[in-house]
Design an enzyme around this catalytic site. Sequence first.
Site, short mmCIF file in Angstrom:
data_model
loop_
_atom_site.label_atom_id
_atom_site.label_comp_id
_atom_site.label_asym_id
_atom_site.label_seq_id
_atom_site.Cartn_x
_atom_site.Cartn_y
_atom_site.Cartn_z
N SER A 9 29.56 40.84 36.70
CA SER A 9 30.74 41.05 35.85
C SER A 9 31.85 40.09 36.27
O SER A 9 32.22 40.04 37.44
CB SER A 9 31.23 42.49 35.97
OG SER A 9 30.25 43.39 35.48
N ARG A 32 35.03 51.07 45.72
CA ARG A 32 34.74 49.64 45.78
C ARG A 32 35.57 48.90 46.83
O ARG A 32 35.83 47.71 46.69
CB ARG A 32 34.92 48.99 44.40
CG ARG A 32 34.03 49.59 43.32
CD ARG A 32 32.55 49.37 43.62
NE ARG A 32 31.69 49.96 42.59
CZ ARG A 32 31.00 51.07 42.74
NH1 ARG A 32 31.04 51.76 43.88
NH2 ARG A 32 30.24 51.53 41.77
N GLU A 85 36.82 39.50 38.86
CA GLU A 85 36.10 40.09 39.97
C GLU A 85 35.37 39.00 40.76
O GLU A 85 35.28 39.06 41.98
CB GLU A 85 35.10 41.11 39.43
CG GLU A 85 34.30 41.83 40.48
CD GLU A 85 33.46 42.95 39.89
OE1 GLU A 85 32.62 43.51 40.62
OE2 GLU A 85 33.64 43.29 38.70
#
Length: 330
Positions: free
Chosen positions: A226, A176, A301
């Site tokens: 999320s 990521r 996030e």
Amino acid sequence: MINPDLVGLLEQIAPDGVRTGVDMAEVSAWRIGGPAAVFVEPDTAEQVAGVLRLMSRRPEPLLVIGETTNLFFDSRGFHGVLLRIGPKLSRVSIDGRRVRAQAGARVPELVRALAEAGLGGIAHAGGVPGTIGGLVLMNGGSQRKGIGTHVASVLVADPAGDLQRIDSAGLGFSYRRSRLQGDGSVILDAELELEHGEPDELIAEIDEIIASRAAKFPLDLPNGGSVFLSDPAMYEIVGPPGQAIETAGLKGLTEGGAQISPKHANFIVNLGAATDDDVLRLVATARNRVRATTGFTMDCEVRHVGTDGRLRPAHEVADERWPSLDLTER
């Protein structure tokens, strides 16, 4: 107030691509935000480079956005220039197993079109919202896979507006993450090296992933994906963020027009008229309650865009505004 001269200069670079006073609540994925002073949508890489070159010499803030799937804007607005890499930069070309996709191409449509052409390897990303530029920047995907495995090179414009092509070795992909995060460069296209596959099998895989996401996530309401990052140490003892928030009794908690989703507690949804304050108050409550009950501190996030263009994890803004807020104690 934006200098009118700046608007004129931007219009010279991107004719028909400059608007003022665009309501970000109508443009952003979360449907949250106030008016953007200037909104620019170039339709060539050279125009993007030109805007960056101009803004590198200007005092006004500049923020580059795609589909805004993991950020939301201050409801008071954005007092600078928003540069959007979107539909005008979404062309795709295929040459055997090699695909070149402009950064504004939407991931779900791109992955499905390539599957129909018998090209696979990235079906795992078929349900991921956003653009290919954003996916490459974050090395995104699903099932713990990342798009970086299949990226041969990318074309970027650096903050000074210089164009360069970087091969996969120079992109520093990890889980990521990529080297481009935080360096101010703008991805303009991605060259992918894919695998041959059977279209029917690839499409079936994509459909299965999408069905699984629809069953788990509140995709019927605007949201930013999320909200909190998963922490391996917390995961081992408490579980993922959604489980921790649910265990803390916050599933379904509403503040103004925002709600911690009853379907998945790591999502905050916009019920229709949410403000950034509504979301941030829920972030503060979830973070403080989970910290109090488990000892673990969850970081966000999703990111918040301030009126000055400052881009920060949402929990940093929430902590500043409400360091000890718990809405359930009202």
